[in-house]
Design a protein around this motif. Structure first.
Motif, PDB file in Angstrom:
ATOM      1  N   THR A 100      33.836  38.677  47.146  1.00  0.00           N
ATOM      2  CA  THR A 100      34.254  37.856  45.883  1.00  0.00           C
ATOM      3  C   THR A 100      34.251  38.782  44.472  1.00  0.00           C
ATOM      4  O   THR A 100      34.111  38.311  43.534  1.00  0.00           O
ATOM      5  N   ASN A 101      34.271  39.919  45.043  1.00  0.00           N
ATOM      6  CA  ASN A 101      33.931  41.194  43.955  1.00  0.00           C
ATOM      7  C   ASN A 101      33.081  41.048  42.942  1.00  0.00           C
ATOM      8  O   ASN A 101      33.154  41.162  41.666  1.00  0.00           O
ATOM      9  N   ARG A 102      31.861  40.507  43.534  1.00  0.00           N
ATOM     10  CA  ARG A 102      30.763  40.603  42.664  1.00  0.00           C
ATOM     11  C   ARG A 102      29.864  41.675  43.162  1.00  0.00           C
ATOM     12  O   ARG A 102      29.881  42.114  44.454  1.00  0.00           O
ATOM     13  N   ARG A 148      25.496  47.169  29.828  1.00  0.00           N
ATOM     14  CA  ARG A 148      26.329  47.069  28.687  1.00  0.00           C
ATOM     15  C   ARG A 148      27.925  46.359  29.007  1.00  0.00           C
ATOM     16  O   ARG A 148      28.469  45.590  28.266  1.00  0.00           O
ATOM     17  N   ARG A 149      28.208  46.604  30.123  1.00  0.00           N
ATOM     18  CA  ARG A 149      29.506  45.728  30.494  1.00  0.00           C
ATOM     19  C   ARG A 149      29.440  44.456  30.678  1.00  0.00           C
ATOM     20  O   ARG A 149      28.411  43.611  31.201  1.00  0.00           O
ATOM     21  N   THR A 150      30.303  43.636  30.366  1.00  0.00           N
ATOM     22  CA  THR A 150      30.455  42.161  30.474  1.00  0.00           C
ATOM     23  C   THR A 150      31.472  41.783  31.634  1.00  0.00           C
ATOM     24  O   THR A 150      31.485  40.555  31.801  1.00  0.00           O
ATOM     25  N   ASP A 151      32.024  42.578  32.271  1.00  0.00           N
ATOM     26  CA  ASP A 151      33.014  42.225  33.258  1.00  0.00           C
ATOM     27  C   ASP A 151      32.468  42.079  34.695  1.00  0.00           C
ATOM     28  O   ASP A 151      33.046  41.923  35.673  1.00  0.00           O
ATOM     29  N   ILE A 152      31.212  42.827  34.780  1.00  0.00           N
ATOM     30  CA  ILE A 152      30.828  43.017  35.975  1.00  0.00           C
ATOM     31  C   ILE A 152      29.974  41.440  36.573  1.00  0.00           C
ATOM     32  O   ILE A 152      29.305  40.849  35.721  1.00  0.00           O
ATOM     33  N   LYS A 153      30.320  40.927  37.642  1.00  0.00           N
ATOM     34  CA  LYS A 153      29.887  39.795  38.044  1.00  0.00           C
ATOM     35  C   LYS A 153      28.901  39.947  39.223  1.00  0.00           C
ATOM     36  O   LYS A 153      28.891  41.116  40.123  1.00  0.00           O
ATOM     37  N   ASP A 213      37.539  51.829  46.068  1.00  0.00           N
ATOM     38  CA  ASP A 213      36.902  50.637  46.189  1.00  0.00           C
ATOM     39  C   ASP A 213      36.449  50.200  44.507  1.00  0.00           C
ATOM     40  O   ASP A 213      35.492  50.932  44.304  1.00  0.00           O
ATOM     41  N   THR A 214      36.894  48.926  43.982  1.00  0.00           N
ATOM     42  CA  THR A 214      36.586  48.674  42.557  1.00  0.00           C
ATOM     43  C   THR A 214      35.347  47.729  42.523  1.00  0.00           C
ATOM     44  O   THR A 214      35.119  47.548  41.211  1.00  0.00           O
ATOM     45  N   THR A 215      34.721  47.213  43.806  1.00  0.00           N
ATOM     46  CA  THR A 215      33.939  46.056  43.457  1.00  0.00           C
ATOM     47  C   THR A 215      32.689  46.765  42.844  1.00  0.00           C
ATOM     48  O   THR A 215      32.218  47.903  43.138  1.00  0.00           O
ATOM     49  N   PRO A 216      31.854  46.099  42.036  1.00  0.00           N
ATOM     50  CA  PRO A 216      30.618  46.613  41.299  1.00  0.00           C
ATOM     51  C   PRO A 216      29.621  46.980  42.445  1.00  0.00           C
ATOM     52  O   PRO A 216      29.559  46.292  43.768  1.00  0.00           O
ATOM     53  N   ARG A 217      28.758  48.016  42.180  1.00  0.00           N
ATOM     54  CA  ARG A 217      27.863  48.193  43.114  1.00  0.00           C
ATOM     55  C   ARG A 217      26.360  47.134  43.168  1.00  0.00           C
ATOM     56  O   ARG A 217      26.647  46.488  42.226  1.00  0.00           O
TER      57      ARG A 217
HETATM   58  C1  LIG Z   1      36.466  43.655  40.550  1.00  0.00           C
HETATM   59  O1  LIG Z   1      35.756  43.814  39.451  1.00  0.00           O
HETATM   60  C2  LIG Z   1      35.917  45.125  38.437  1.00  0.00           C
HETATM   61  C3  LIG Z   1      35.011  44.768  37.451  1.00  0.00           C
HETATM   62  O2  LIG Z   1      33.663  44.530  37.836  1.00  0.00           O
HETATM   63  C4  LIG Z   1      37.153  44.954  38.290  1.00  0.00           C
HETATM   64  O3  LIG Z   1      37.309  46.323  37.188  1.00  0.00           O
HETATM   65  C5  LIG Z   1      38.041  45.234  39.386  1.00  0.00           C
HETATM   66  O4  LIG Z   1      39.540  45.312  38.844  1.00  0.00           O
HETATM   67  C6  LIG Z   1      37.943  43.970  40.101  1.00  0.00           C
HETATM   68  N1  LIG Z   1      39.029  44.019  41.347  1.00  0.00           N
HETATM   69  C7  LIG Z   1      39.720  43.445  41.904  1.00  0.00           C
HETATM   70  C8  LIG Z   1      40.205  43.379  43.315  1.00  0.00           C
HETATM   71  O5  LIG Z   1      39.802  42.199  41.131  1.00  0.00           O
END
Ligand SMILES: *[C@@H]1O[C@H](CO)[C@@H](O)[C@H](O)[C@H]1NC(C)=O
Length: 497
Positions: free
Chosen positions: A137-139, A102-107, A186-190
């Motif tokens: 790379t926060n993916r 559903r989310r569009t912000d996950i890379k 940690d906010t990185t996607p799983r």
């Molecule tokens: C990493 O990506 C997530 C969304 O996928 C976002 O919520 C988060 O803030 C991002 N973290 C950083 C450090 O940019």
């Protein structure tokens, strides 16, 4: 927060817990009242016991024969390797997929060029590096099967033995690598599976590794940390949430860089802090295999002290008293000769400067040639004879001042050779304390599914041993040492032939 795998509870064993010494398998001392019998009474009792035993065996035979007849079809079918369907279907339905779809912000980052058709050690080091790049790379790291043969159906062939062509990664690994929990802050996607990636990313941006990696980055002396930074910059410059590294390309990090400690160890400050390493887990299948074989590595006596003698390590899940040794045989006979000819260096994570046993590439022989002395030196350190193994084991044991009691031999050597080695090691203790137990990879009792991931069971045992003697050129040893260093095992506990 949801748990990624229904079986996750079982991972507890590797969660910094002390071993379950009260495991139900451990026999407890039984107190029996003394029995007094006359000579005749004894004879009668012996006869009775013998008779009962014979009758019992006959009955069991009859029952199992009947069962074998009835299960005949099932049995011949189950002699094919397992395909781990339960693991497959679980990893195709991880709890976070629904939300991610559903989310569009996950890379996402998928390395379609993932390592394959090699031993698990080589594959695992590539997977570790790709998980590191995705995290940096926060993916979301897209994980792949362990593929032995991409061009076959479900089964393929290894030295004339039928094996699965591919194994779902969740049957081998747990934790963040395969979508498990990340540290809370940690906010990185799983991580997600490659088929989930296909679903959410039907048209990803494709990067050719060859366009980014220069010859210097592959064969030259560019440090691994710089290669990583180049790639972080490249991936960060892409807005598309969907990125894949083209499948027909070589991996970003090739064999040359893993075999060059100067270049590769520069990655350690990054790799040692990435969650895939700090929160490394083996699959429940692998963890269970160790649990059910604990009798090989722990004392069965209740009165045995459970505390280790080495206090300098704060690795919480160390198996006290266990010495694991990695003895590669088989293909390594040729491989070690080849390494001598090309004056090859040790695999990177076997070369931490803090380690006691070191290796310097001989500087007096040219590349592509060797001398008898050079070959003998490589053989001692790469393909040691039984005498050389015994000598090293005795030395390491005396360095540990009597604290090593169980020996575990990780090997692909032939049964008779392993038996010979076991006897030689036990013989060499004459005068000092004999080993409480000497076991090898051949002695593990494994389920059908565990059999085909046995290499990882060995790695998990080695990862928790008090001391490990490894093979410097082996990526399996190197990965285990990387995990041990992350867990803060004392560097003295990593030894080499
Ligand atoms: C990493 O990506 C997530 C969304 O996928 C976002 O919520 C988060 O803030 C991002 N973290 C950083 C450090 O940019």
């Amino acid at each position: 927060m949801f748990s990624p795998l229904p079986l996750r509870r079982k991972l507890k064993l590797s969660d910094g817990q002390i071993l379950p010494f009260s495991d139900s398998r451990t026999p407890s001392p039984v107190h029996t009242a003394p029995v007094h019998l006359t000579k005749r009474g004894w004879r009668f009792a012996t006869c009775l016991v013998t008779l009962l035993c014979v009758a019992g065996v006959m009955l069991l035979r009859a029952i199992s024969g009947q069962l074998r007849l009835e299960l005949g079809v099932v049995q011949s079918h189950s002699s094919l390797p397992p395909l781990y369907e339960a693991y497959r279907s679980r990893e195709e339905n991880l709890p976070h997929y629904e939300e991610y779809a559903r989310r569009t912000d996950i890379k996402y980052l998928w390395s379609e060029n993932f390592a394959r058709s090699a031993g698990w050690g080589n594959i695992m080091q590539d997977f570790m590096m790709m998980a590191l790049l995705a995290h940096a790379t926060n993916r979301s790291h897209v994980f792949n099967d362990y593929v032995w043969d991409p061009n076959r159906g479900p089964y393929s062939d290894f030295n004339g033995k039928v094996i699965p062509s591919r194994i779902p990664l969740t049957a081998i690994v747990g934790g963040p690598m395969v979508g498990g929990d990340l540290p809370p802050e940690d906010t990185t996607p799983r991580a997600v599976s490659s088929s989930f990636f296909h679903e959410v990313c039907p048209n990803p941006t494709i990067i050719n590794v060859k366009d980014v990696n220069t010859d210097d980055m592959v064969y030259g002396d560019v440090p691994a940390s710089s290669v990583l930074k180049t790639w972080i910059k490249k991936i960060d410059s892409i807005d598309d949430p969907c990125v894949k590294l083209a499948g027909d390309n070589p991996p970003i990090f090739e064999v040359w860089i893993y075999g060059d400690k100067k270049r590769m160890l520069t990655i350690w400050p990054y790799l040692s802090k990435t969650p895939v390493m700090t929160h490394w887990r083996w699959s429940p299948l692998v963890v269970d295999a160790l649990k059910s074989n604990l009798r090989l590595f722990t004392s069965t006596s209740w009165f045995y002290p459970l505390v280790s003698d080495t206090q300098e390590s704060d690795a919480p899940d160390m198996i006290p008293g266990l010495l694991a040794i990695h003895v590669r045989r088989g293909d390594f006979a040729n491989h070690c000769r080849h390494l001598a000819t090309w004056s090859s260096d040790w695999n990177a994570f076997n070369s931490f400067p803090q380690f006691t046993d070191k290796f310097e590439v001989p500087s007096d022989v040219g590349w592509g040639e060797t001398t008898p002395e050079n070959r003998a030196m490589y053989e001692r350190r790469c393909y040691p004879s039984i005498d050389q193994i015994v000598e090293k084991v005795s030395q390491v044991r005396s360095d540990a001042r009597g604290s090593l009691k169980y020996l575990y031999i990780m090997t692909n050597g032939a049964m008779e050779w392993v038996d010979e080695l076991k006897q030689a090691v036990q013989r060499a203790t004459s005068g000092s304390q004999p080993w409480d137990s000497i076991a090898s990879s051949r002695d593990l009792k494994l389920t059908w599914e565990q059999k085909y991931v046995a290499q990882s069971v060995d790695m998990y045992i080695a990862e928790r041993a008090q001391v490990l003697i490894g093979n410097g050129w082996s990526s399996l040893t190197s990965n285990v040492n990387a995990l041990r260093m992350v867990k803060k095992f004392s560097p003295d506990s990593a030894r080499f032939w």
